[in-house]
Structures are given as C-alpha cells and as structure tokens.
Design a protein around this motif. Structure first.
Motif, mmCIF file in Angstrom:
data_model
loop_
_atom_site.group_PDB
_atom_site.id
_atom_site.type_symbol
_atom_site.label_atom_id
_atom_site.label_comp_id
_atom_site.label_asym_id
_atom_site.label_seq_id
_atom_site.Cartn_x
_atom_site.Cartn_y
_atom_site.Cartn_z
ATOM 1 N N PHE A 99 51.873 -51.212 33.049
ATOM 2 C CA PHE A 99 50.948 -50.400 32.613
ATOM 3 C C PHE A 99 49.616 -50.949 31.972
ATOM 4 O O PHE A 99 48.552 -50.476 31.952
ATOM 5 C CB PHE A 99 51.800 -49.363 32.035
ATOM 6 N N ILE A 100 49.828 -51.779 30.784
ATOM 7 C CA ILE A 100 48.756 -52.172 29.881
ATOM 8 C C ILE A 100 47.840 -52.800 30.742
ATOM 9 O O ILE A 100 46.680 -52.928 30.525
ATOM 10 C CB ILE A 100 49.144 -52.865 28.764
ATOM 11 N N SER A 102 44.009 -51.574 31.003
ATOM 12 C CA SER A 102 42.888 -52.427 30.510
ATOM 13 C C SER A 102 41.931 -52.582 31.654
ATOM 14 O O SER A 102 40.513 -52.652 31.385
ATOM 15 C CB SER A 102 43.446 -53.811 30.137
ATOM 16 N N SER A 103 42.483 -53.080 32.818
ATOM 17 C CA SER A 103 41.430 -53.011 33.986
ATOM 18 C C SER A 103 40.744 -51.842 34.415
ATOM 19 O O SER A 103 39.427 -51.772 34.772
ATOM 20 C CB SER A 103 42.406 -53.798 35.145
ATOM 21 N N TYR A 104 41.527 -50.849 34.303
ATOM 22 C CA TYR A 104 40.904 -49.488 34.873
ATOM 23 C C TYR A 104 39.693 -49.152 33.905
ATOM 24 O O TYR A 104 38.476 -48.739 34.195
ATOM 25 C CB TYR A 104 41.785 -48.391 34.840
ATOM 26 N N PHE A 105 39.964 -49.210 32.711
ATOM 27 C CA PHE A 105 38.880 -48.464 31.686
ATOM 28 C C PHE A 105 37.831 -49.700 31.481
ATOM 29 O O PHE A 105 36.729 -49.311 31.199
ATOM 30 C CB PHE A 105 39.607 -48.266 30.331
ATOM 31 N N GLU A 106 38.121 -51.231 31.848
ATOM 32 C CA GLU A 106 37.008 -52.105 31.861
ATOM 33 C C GLU A 106 35.967 -51.917 32.935
ATOM 34 O O GLU A 106 34.827 -51.990 32.969
ATOM 35 C CB GLU A 106 37.775 -53.399 32.011
ATOM 36 N N THR A 152 44.034 -47.803 22.028
ATOM 37 C CA THR A 152 44.962 -48.689 21.063
ATOM 38 C C THR A 152 46.125 -48.488 21.583
ATOM 39 O O THR A 152 46.649 -47.537 21.980
ATOM 40 C CB THR A 152 44.550 -48.457 19.675
ATOM 41 N N CYS A 153 46.991 -49.494 21.410
ATOM 42 C CA CYS A 153 48.626 -49.548 21.491
ATOM 43 C C CYS A 153 49.245 -49.954 20.244
ATOM 44 O O CYS A 153 48.646 -50.896 19.618
ATOM 45 C CB CYS A 153 49.013 -50.009 22.815
ATOM 46 N N ASP A 211 43.231 -54.240 25.757
ATOM 47 C CA ASP A 211 42.490 -55.095 26.470
ATOM 48 C C ASP A 211 43.087 -56.598 27.121
ATOM 49 O O ASP A 211 44.271 -56.360 26.943
ATOM 50 C CB ASP A 211 41.199 -55.801 25.548
ATOM 51 N N ASP A 212 42.407 -57.572 27.396
ATOM 52 C CA ASP A 212 43.018 -58.539 28.151
ATOM 53 C C ASP A 212 43.837 -59.259 27.177
ATOM 54 O O ASP A 212 44.954 -59.858 27.264
ATOM 55 C CB ASP A 212 42.007 -59.698 28.589
ATOM 56 N N LYS A 213 43.179 -59.230 25.914
ATOM 57 C CA LYS A 213 44.234 -59.847 24.777
ATOM 58 C C LYS A 213 45.537 -59.125 24.626
ATOM 59 O O LYS A 213 46.607 -59.743 24.629
ATOM 60 C CB LYS A 213 43.496 -59.885 23.239
ATOM 61 N N ALA A 214 45.817 -57.779 24.437
ATOM 62 C CA ALA A 214 46.901 -57.032 24.599
ATOM 63 C C ALA A 214 47.649 -57.285 25.729
ATOM 64 O O ALA A 214 49.084 -57.639 25.559
ATOM 65 C CB ALA A 214 46.487 -55.622 24.403
ATOM 66 N N VAL A 215 47.054 -57.592 26.881
ATOM 67 C CA VAL A 215 48.029 -57.965 28.235
ATOM 68 C C VAL A 215 48.431 -59.406 27.870
ATOM 69 O O VAL A 215 49.670 -59.370 28.166
ATOM 70 C CB VAL A 215 46.963 -57.854 29.503
#
Length: 296
Positions: free
Chosen positions: A46-47, A51-55, A63-64, A74-78
């Motif tokens: 999901f994350i 991240s991809s969708y909103f980018e 935020t999560c 973002d990619d870092k969170a992924v």
C-alpha cells in the motif's frame, strides 16, 4: 477516504483501488488525509502504491507512523517498510533455526545420556554376574522359589525346570542358581532358621501364590522374612486369589508390585505371562539393582 481510521489497504481492496485509479476514463482524485497511516511490513504494498500515486499525480505527501516515528510517505518510507519485512523474515528464520538447533542438541544429549546409562547398566550387571559366579557375594542363589506344599506337583516342577533353563541361558552360569523347595534344606535344623537362611542366601524371592499359599502359616513366614530382609519380591498367581484371606502384609505386596500369572492356553496347558525369558530378565535386573545399591 479522509477522516477515517485507515492504517493501510491490502488484499483485494488494494487491487480494486489500483484498478480504479488506472482504468477510470477521467482522473480520480483520492485523498487519505487525517488517517493514521502505518508504514510496516504488512503495509509495504500500500505504501509503495501510495508513494507512486501521489508522486505521479503531484499530490501532496502524507505521513505514516514507522516504529513510533512519523515519516513522509515516499521512496524512503517504502525502503524502510521493505527493510522491516526483511528483518521480520530474518528474525523468524533465526528463531526457527535456533529452535531446531536446540531441539537437535537436546535430542543428541538425551540419546548420549541414554546410551551412557545403558552401557553403565550393562557394565554393572556384568560386574554383578562376575562377582556372583566367583562366589564373592553372600547370596549363593539368584532366586528363592516358595510355594504351598498343597500345590506341589507337575506344574510346580515345570516352573522350576523352565526357570532354571531360562536363567542358565540368560547368564551362562552352569551351577544351580534357583533355590527350590526342600532341595537345599539342612535336615535336623530349626525350620525358622532354615527358612531365614534360604531367603537370606538368595538375591530375589518369588512366590507361587494360590489360596492354599495364603492360608499357610509357613508360606506367610517366608514372605514376611523376605520382606523384612528387603529382598525384591515377585508374585506369580497360580489361580484366582481370594484377597480376603491374604494377610495385611501380603495384600500390601500384592497391590504394590507388578506380578506374573499363569493362564491356560488353547491346548489346555499352563503358560506364564509374561513368559519365562522376561521373568528371568526381571530376576536378573532386580538382583543387579540391589548389587548397584550396595545392598549385597
């Protein structure tokens, strides 16, 4: 989808959401504002999509919560979520491997201890037999056989013969090892003294129990002497016993220790259960056990 308690979306719900955003004829605007989103191993898919969708759609970042800290999706969170998955798998594998190794080591130790004890038992039993053969023990016989004179006959004689043959095969001892009936009584001596001597010079005492045995004061004297001398006692039931005619001591022994019995087979012959080989093995084990305890 704002202002809910959504932590993450997974499974078929996530697949439907992806399909919706990719296949609608007009762009679909989806907002996850004011939701307590989580970044963890379970929410990785999901994350990653979020991240991809909103980018792609230039939407604002969300935020999560990751390990108690709020981070930008973002990619870092992924990458962090993927790392959590890898860490969880490593921990699970490590724990499973540790348990398996512990089990194998425990099994190996148990097997080693069992083999060591078995070798020790065999060694001590061999030492006992060696001392017995060489006449280094006070006991001159492996077992003392007691029965009521009213039961004397073919069946009792057969017990003696089969027991003697079985013990000879088991121990390799040629000399007489079964004290039976009046064969070893010294004529002219007090009966009580001779009973005491016969029991004392035997490693194990076993009694062929019948109703007449229970009613015989001489048989009761023999079983009492064996009990007082702390001899291992084995009972063989020759028939169905009336427990009401047993003395308290004999009833105690009857209920406390395992016993053998005679049964009639299909050929109308008497058989010992368990058989004489098992019976002889028990005599030898009990005798060796007393030897190991230092009783002899």
């Amino acid at each position: 989808m704002e202002n809910n308690k959504i932590h993450y979306i997974d499974g078929s719900d996530l697949r439907n959401l992806v399909f919706l955003t990719e296949n609608m004829p007009k762009p679909v605007e989806i907002s996850f504002s004011h939701n307590p989103l989580l970044c963890n191993c379970q929410s990785e898919a999901f994350i990653s999509w979020l991240s991809s969708y909103f980018e792609t759609n230039k939407r604002r970042k969300y935020t999560c919560t990751l390990d108690g800290d709020d981070i930008v999706v973002d990619d870092k969170a992924v990458d962090e979520a993927k790392f959590l998955c890898i860490r969880s798998r490593v921990v699970a594998v490590s724990v499973s491997t540790g348990i398996a190794i512990f089990f194998i080591i425990s099994l190996a130790i148990t097997f080693t201890v069992y083999r060591k004890r078995k070798r020790e038992i065999v060694r001590k039993r061999a030492n006992f037999l060696e001392d017995f053969k060489n006449g280094l023990l006070e006991q001159k016989f492996l077992c003392f056989v007691s029965f009521s004179s009213e039961d004397e006959g073919h069946d009792i004689g057969l017990i003696y013969e089969k027991l003697r043959e079985s013990l000879k095969a088991l121990t390799g001892i040629e000399q007489e090892v079964v004290r039976f009936g009046d064969k070893h009584i010294n004529p002219g001596f007090p009966i009580v003294d001779e009973i005491l001597r016969c029991v004392s010079e035997s490693c194990v005492a076993f009694f062929v129990v019948s109703n007449s045995f229970c009613e015989s004061r001489w048989c009761q004297m023999e079983i009492r002497e064996a009990y007082q001398l702390k001899k291992p006692i084995i009972l063989i039931c020759k028939e169905d016993i009336d427990l009401t005619i047993m003395t308290p001591l004999m009833l105690k022994i009857f209920r406390q220790f395992t016993r053998a019995k005679f049964v009639t087979n299909e050929n109308d012959q008497m058989e010992l259960v368990p058989d004489f080989s098992h019976f002889s093995s028990s005599i030898l084990k009990l005798a060796a056990l007393r030897y190991e305890e230092g009783t002899y």
